[in-house]
Design an enzyme around this catalytic site. Structure first.
Site, PDB file in Angstrom:
ATOM      1  N   LYS A 184       0.917  -1.244  -0.043  1.00 26.72           N
ATOM      2  CA  LYS A 184       0.023   0.220   0.201  1.00 26.72           C
ATOM      3  C   LYS A 184       1.062   1.483  -0.092  1.00 26.72           C
ATOM      4  O   LYS A 184       1.889   1.092   0.895  1.00 26.72           O
ATOM      5  CB  LYS A 184      -0.821   0.074   0.947  1.00 26.72           C
ATOM      6  CG  LYS A 184      -1.934   1.133   1.175  1.00 26.72           C
ATOM      7  CD  LYS A 184      -2.887   0.970   2.309  1.00 26.72           C
ATOM      8  CE  LYS A 184      -2.906   1.206   3.521  1.00 26.72           C
ATOM      9  NZ  LYS A 184      -2.307   2.349   4.073  1.00 26.72           N
ATOM     10  N   GLU A 222      -9.239   7.244   3.184  1.00 23.92           N
ATOM     11  CA  GLU A 222      -9.149   7.494   4.390  1.00 23.92           C
ATOM     12  C   GLU A 222      -9.976   8.993   4.538  1.00 23.92           C
ATOM     13  O   GLU A 222      -9.485   9.738   4.043  1.00 23.92           O
ATOM     14  CB  GLU A 222      -8.031   7.475   5.055  1.00 23.92           C
ATOM     15  CG  GLU A 222      -8.015   7.579   6.329  1.00 23.92           C
ATOM     16  CD  GLU A 222      -6.843   7.334   7.375  1.00 23.92           C
ATOM     17  OE1 GLU A 222      -5.705   6.749   6.545  1.00 23.92           O
ATOM     18  OE2 GLU A 222      -6.553   7.471   8.457  1.00 23.92           O
TER      19      GLU A 222
HETATM   20  O1  KIV Z   1      -1.254   2.110   8.867  1.00 24.12           O
HETATM   21  C1  KIV Z   1      -2.516   1.786   8.905  1.00 24.12           C
HETATM   22  O2  KIV Z   1      -3.012   1.379   9.679  1.00 24.12           O
HETATM   23  C2  KIV Z   1      -3.436   2.282   7.726  1.00 24.12           C
HETATM   24  C3  KIV Z   1      -4.986   2.353   7.964  1.00 24.12           C
HETATM   25  C4  KIV Z   1      -5.074   3.542   8.771  1.00 24.12           C
HETATM   26  C5  KIV Z   1      -5.659   2.165   6.681  1.00 24.12           C
HETATM   27  O3  KIV Z   1      -2.825   2.835   6.773  1.00 24.12           O
END
Ligand code: KIV
Length: 265
Positions: A113, A182
């Site tokens: 991600k 988010e």
């Molecule tokens: O690091 C994390 O837990 C995240 C979430 C807030 C989606 O990116």
């Protein structure tokens, strides 16, 4: 539950079936989540705050990410494991490739991600062309907290909303397999979800996204410090960690979470 892949998640979107995601950083929580039916486990850089007691996600290192991702992937058999590229790990597209490959090869992640919109297009395309599955994180970007001056809802002005819609389409076009939104108004998240051909995961983004994610420590009510207003305490309602994960799965799938108290207008 059979092994979850990107194909599984795409089919769920097409069939209008919601899927679930929670963060985990260790084997015990990951196993409980998998048993509760969580489809995607996110090894988030939120571990900086909830595991290491840091005040933001910025100090989290690649070593931290590989260590915690490996703890999760060692025990999981079905869930798709997504791992965050930590702050500045994608400073060039070549670095993003090296670090993503490490999260996958040494950590056992199935997908990385990456936070950011149009500024990350070239990187997402570069990774996608080299076989790295990517989730693009839009809206509130916790790694940019010092730029915003705090954790603030994004996409409220017409101009900011249009930028998020445009970034979402461009990232998908560049090869992003999943989008994560988010802290954006629920109506904007619904629009992004309708427009996208890939699954959209929401956090503080209303109930119309294809899936939901929460930081597991937030939904258990055990995060040190302030817990975001969009995170319901499932432990208080269910009485055990196992049941809290099960209740979350059931409420997301039925469209009961997030409700009116856990979204932004
Ligand atoms: O690091 C994390 O837990 C995240 C979430 C807030 C989606 O990116």
């Amino acid at each position: 539950m059979s092994k979850i892949s990107i194909t599984t998640l795409n089919k769920m979107k097409q069939q209008g079936e919601k899927f679930t995601c929670l963060t985990a950083y260790d084997a015990s929580f990951a196993l409980l989540q998998e048993r509760a039916g969580i489809e995607v486990i996110l090894v988030g850089d939120s571990l900086g705050m909830v595991i290491k007691g840091q005040s933001s996600t910025l100090p989290v290192s690649m070593e931290d990410m590989v260590y915690h991702t490996a703890n999760v992937s060692r025990v999981c058999r079905q869930a798709l494991i997504m791992a965050d590229l930590p702050f500045a790990a994608d400073v060039t597209k070549e670095k993003a490739l090296t670090h993503s490959a490490r999260l996958m090869a040494q950590g056992g992640a199935h997908m990385v991600k990456i936070e950011g919109g149009s500024s990350r297009l070239e990187t997402i395309r570069f990774l996608a062309e080299r076989g790295i599955p990517v989730c693009s994180h839009l809206g509130l970007l916790p790694q940019s907290v010092f730029k915003y001056g705090g954790y603030k809802v994004q996409g409220r002005s017409a101009e900011a909303a249009a930028q998020i819609l445009q970034d979402a389409a461009a990232l998908e076009q560049a090869g992003a397999d999943i989008l994560l939104l988010e802290c954006v108004p629920a109506a904007l998240a619904a629009q992004v979800t309708r427009q996208a051909h890939v699954p959209v995961i929401g956090i503080g983004a209303g109930s119309d996204c294809d899936a939901q994610v929460l930081v597991s420590y937030d939904m258990l009510g055990i995060t040190p410090g302030k817990i975001p207003s969009f995170a319901k305490n499932f432990l208080a309602e269910s009485g055990s960690v196992e049941k809290a994960f099960e209740l979350y799965v059931s409420q997301v799938k039925q469209g009961l979470f997030p409700g009116v108290d856990h979204k932004f207008d």
